[in-house]
Motif scaffolding. Structure first.
Motif, PDB file in Angstrom:
ATOM      1  N   PHE A 131       4.107  -2.912   8.706  1.00 34.00           N
ATOM      2  CA  PHE A 131       4.412  -1.541   8.309  1.00 34.00           C
ATOM      3  C   PHE A 131       5.295  -1.543   7.072  1.00 34.00           C
ATOM      4  N   SER A 132       5.186  -0.461   6.296  1.00 30.06           N
ATOM      5  CA  SER A 132       6.053  -0.243   5.154  1.00 30.06           C
ATOM      6  C   SER A 132       6.185   1.273   4.965  1.00 30.06           C
ATOM      7  N   ILE A 185       4.067   1.909  -2.704  1.00 31.34           N
ATOM      8  CA  ILE A 185       4.438   1.384  -1.394  1.00 31.34           C
ATOM      9  C   ILE A 185       5.606   0.434  -1.601  1.00 31.34           C
ATOM     10  N   PHE A 186       6.657   0.666  -0.835  1.00 33.53           N
ATOM     11  CA  PHE A 186       7.891  -0.100  -0.994  1.00 33.53           C
ATOM     12  C   PHE A 186       7.866  -1.305  -0.056  1.00 33.53           C
ATOM     13  N   ASP A 187       7.188  -2.355  -0.514  1.00 30.61           N
ATOM     14  CA  ASP A 187       7.102  -3.603   0.230  1.00 30.61           C
ATOM     15  C   ASP A 187       7.360  -4.762  -0.730  1.00 30.61           C
ATOM     16  N   GLU A 188       7.218  -5.969  -0.236  1.00 35.21           N
ATOM     17  CA  GLU A 188       7.500  -7.127  -1.102  1.00 35.21           C
ATOM     18  C   GLU A 188       6.502  -7.264  -2.243  1.00 35.21           C
ATOM     19  N   HIS A 189       5.320  -6.637  -2.120  1.00 34.16           N
ATOM     20  CA  HIS A 189       4.309  -6.723  -3.179  1.00 34.16           C
ATOM     21  C   HIS A 189       4.508  -5.670  -4.278  1.00 34.16           C
ATOM     22  N   LYS A 190       5.317  -4.651  -3.997  1.00 33.76           N
ATOM     23  CA  LYS A 190       5.540  -3.553  -4.937  1.00 33.76           C
ATOM     24  C   LYS A 190       4.205  -2.919  -5.350  1.00 33.76           C
ATOM     25  N   HIS A 191       3.427  -2.536  -4.349  1.00 32.88           N
ATOM     26  CA  HIS A 191       2.095  -1.967  -4.525  1.00 32.88           C
ATOM     27  C   HIS A 191       2.143  -0.624  -5.248  1.00 32.88           C
ATOM     28  N   ASN A 192       1.273  -0.450  -6.253  1.00 36.33           N
ATOM     29  CA  ASN A 192       1.126   0.799  -7.005  1.00 36.33           C
ATOM     30  C   ASN A 192      -0.346   1.172  -7.048  1.00 36.33           C
ATOM     31  N   SER A 214       5.362   8.675   3.881  1.00 36.27           N
ATOM     32  CA  SER A 214       4.771   8.276   5.159  1.00 36.27           C
ATOM     33  C   SER A 214       4.963   6.792   5.431  1.00 36.27           C
ATOM     34  N   PRO A 215       4.985   6.452   6.717  1.00 35.86           N
ATOM     35  CA  PRO A 215       4.904   5.035   7.061  1.00 35.86           C
ATOM     36  C   PRO A 215       3.470   4.569   6.816  1.00 35.86           C
ATOM     37  N   VAL A 216       3.328   3.335   6.379  1.00 37.84           N
ATOM     38  CA  VAL A 216       2.023   2.761   6.052  1.00 37.84           C
ATOM     39  C   VAL A 216       1.814   1.516   6.910  1.00 37.84           C
ATOM     40  N   TYR A 217       0.601   1.379   7.440  1.00 39.70           N
ATOM     41  CA  TYR A 217       0.256   0.202   8.226  1.00 39.70           C
ATOM     42  C   TYR A 217      -0.825  -0.575   7.495  1.00 39.70           C
ATOM     43  N   PHE A 218      -0.546  -1.844   7.189  1.00 38.74           N
ATOM     44  CA  PHE A 218      -1.519  -2.731   6.558  1.00 38.74           C
ATOM     45  C   PHE A 218      -2.315  -3.421   7.660  1.00 38.74           C
ATOM     46  N   THR A 219      -3.605  -3.110   7.754  1.00 36.26           N
ATOM     47  CA  THR A 219      -4.415  -3.617   8.864  1.00 36.26           C
ATOM     48  C   THR A 219      -4.580  -5.134   8.824  1.00 36.26           C
ATOM     49  N   GLY A 220      -4.745  -5.702   7.639  1.00 28.05           N
ATOM     50  CA  GLY A 220      -4.959  -7.142   7.528  1.00 28.05           C
ATOM     51  C   GLY A 220      -3.721  -7.974   7.808  1.00 28.05           C
ATOM     52  N   GLU A 221      -2.562  -7.444   7.463  1.00 22.04           N
ATOM     53  CA  GLU A 221      -1.306  -8.171   7.637  1.00 22.04           C
ATOM     54  C   GLU A 221      -0.588  -7.796   8.926  1.00 22.04           C
ATOM     55  N   GLY A 222      -0.979  -6.654   9.522  1.00 15.19           N
ATOM     56  CA  GLY A 222      -0.303  -6.199  10.727  1.00 15.19           C
ATOM     57  C   GLY A 222       1.144  -5.810  10.481  1.00 15.19           C
ATOM     58  N   ILE A 253      -3.433   2.382   6.297  1.00 13.39           N
ATOM     59  CA  ILE A 253      -3.536   3.734   6.830  1.00 13.39           C
ATOM     60  C   ILE A 253      -2.131   4.306   6.937  1.00 13.39           C
ATOM     61  N   SER A 254      -2.040   5.631   6.812  1.00 11.37           N
ATOM     62  CA  SER A 254      -0.725   6.257   6.907  1.00 11.37           C
ATOM     63  C   SER A 254      -0.859   7.666   7.454  1.00 11.37           C
ATOM     64  N   LEU A 255       0.193   8.100   8.103  1.00  7.45           N
ATOM     65  CA  LEU A 255       0.305   9.457   8.625  1.00  7.45           C
ATOM     66  C   LEU A 255       1.711   9.919   8.292  1.00  7.45           C
TER      67      LEU A 255
END
Length: 161
Positions: A52-53, A78-85, A42-50, A151-153
């Motif tokens: 998508f990933s 999550i495939f972003d610059e933070h490499k969130h797990n 799914s696409p993910v939206y980070f509310t604090g940073e505005g 959030i993601s859908l």
């Protein structure tokens, strides 16, 4: 603005859940497999940073016989610059046969700092269409981490065993 967006999405989803639940025959017998392996993207939206990933999620769930409850383990990347797990326990409840909710407390960590683990909480709901032992359908997730919400859908694909 992001708080209003999150509220609107949750409100729409809640309304859809109520409509689906009213249309369902509550006397239908439950026939859900005891074991499930699921995958979602799914696409993910980070509310604090505005920003998508893209995220993937995989889980295993044991569904208790003659019950609407399940217990399992899940992993999200999550495939972003933070490499969130995220790794967490999954507690699921099947509201009606095709609709389930999951609450997943666990730990989140960044790929470059795996020793810096923080408590996180994920809430997920899936509506499944069955095709034999496979099922697929939309998945909606809200996740809380100490620094941010996301959030993601997306699409959930599962295999019942």
């Amino acid at each position: 603005m992001t708080g209003k967006l999150l509220f609107f999405i949750l409100l729409c989803f809640s309304f859809q859940t109520v409509v689906i639940a009213q249309e369902h025959d509550h006397h239908e017998e439950e026939h859900h497999p005891a074991h499930e392996i699921g995958f979602s993207v799914s696409p993910v939206y980070f509310t604090g940073e505005g920003e998508f990933s893209v995220a993937t999620h995989i889980h295993y769930t044991y569904n208790f016989p003659e019950s609407k409850f399940g217990l399992g383990l899940g992993y999200e990347r999550i495939f972003d610059e933070h490499k969130h797990n995220f790794i967490g326990a999954e507690f699921s409840y099947r509201i009606i046969h095709p609709l389930s909710l999951s609450l997943s407390p666990g730990v989140a960590f960044e790929g470059e700092h795996p020793d810096d683990k923080e408590f996180a909480l994920h809430f997920e709901t899936v509506y499944e269409f069955e095709f034999g032992v496979f099922h697929l359908g939309p998945v909606f997730e809200v996740a809380w981490h100490p620094e941010n919400y996301h959030i993601s859908l997306g699409l959930h694909i599962g295999l019942g065993l």
